[in-house]
Write an enzyme that holds these catalytic residues in place. Structure first.
Site, PDB file in Angstrom:
ATOM      1  N   ARG A  31      38.005  47.421  31.357  1.00 54.20           N
ATOM      2  CA  ARG A  31      36.965  47.145  32.355  1.00 54.20           C
ATOM      3  C   ARG A  31      35.792  48.116  32.251  1.00 54.20           C
ATOM      4  O   ARG A  31      34.763  47.915  32.885  1.00 54.20           O
ATOM      5  CB  ARG A  31      37.564  47.195  33.757  1.00 54.20           C
ATOM      6  CG  ARG A  31      38.599  46.093  33.988  1.00 54.20           C
ATOM      7  CD  ARG A  31      39.169  46.112  35.375  1.00 54.20           C
ATOM      8  NE  ARG A  31      38.103  45.930  36.361  1.00 54.20           N
ATOM      9  CZ  ARG A  31      38.182  46.308  37.610  1.00 54.20           C
ATOM     10  NH1 ARG A  31      39.257  46.905  38.055  1.00 54.20           N
ATOM     11  NH2 ARG A  31      37.176  46.106  38.438  1.00 54.20           N
ATOM     12  N   CYS A  32      35.945  49.155  31.445  1.00 55.29           N
ATOM     13  CA  CYS A  32      34.927  50.207  31.314  1.00 55.29           C
ATOM     14  C   CYS A  32      34.036  49.934  30.110  1.00 55.29           C
ATOM     15  O   CYS A  32      34.517  49.787  28.984  1.00 55.29           O
ATOM     16  CB  CYS A  32      35.622  51.554  31.164  1.00 55.29           C
ATOM     17  SG  CYS A  32      34.523  52.915  30.743  1.00 55.29           S
TER      18      CYS A  32
END
Length: 118
Positions: free
Chosen positions: A9-10
């Site tokens: 998600r980063c």
């Protein structure tokens, strides 16, 4: 083999895997939020990084603020407290961390650190 502590998600983490792919570097992915490192693993990674636990802590995270980490000491005597917090709350670990096959490590958050992986 190279290993990346990855959070898909980063954007910085995704950028690091894209860089490794483009460079043709073989690696394994450790989704450290799902498979958190132990305190001993964190100590070993810190040694490889040449860093202290507060150097790789995301102190702006809500849990860090709730724990009052901004007020924690930053001495050798405080090290175990920090490592314990990172082991218990892996979302506090800066990402991504790349552990290289030659025994090195880097927090691959910028272009310069990514280039060091080539």
């Amino acid at each position: 083999m190279t290993e990346i502590w990855h959070n898909p998600r980063c954007s910085k983490s995704r950028n690091a895997t894209a860089h490794l792919d483009a460079a043709g570097v073989g690696y394994t992915v450790r989704r450290y939020l799902e498979d958190p490192p132990s305190a001993d693993e964190l100590r070993a990674v810190l040694d490889r990084l040449g860093a202290e636990p507060w150097d790789i802590t995301r102190t702006g995270e809500r849990i860090a603020q709730e724990l009052g980490m901004a007020d924690w000491g930053r001495t050798e005597a405080d090290r175990d407290r920090w490592v314990g917090a990172l082991a218990e709350h892996p979302q506090l670990i800066q990402r991504p961390i790349v552990l290289t096959a030659d025994g090195g490590a880097v927090v691959a958050r910028d272009e310069e650190s990514l280039r060091s992986l080539d």
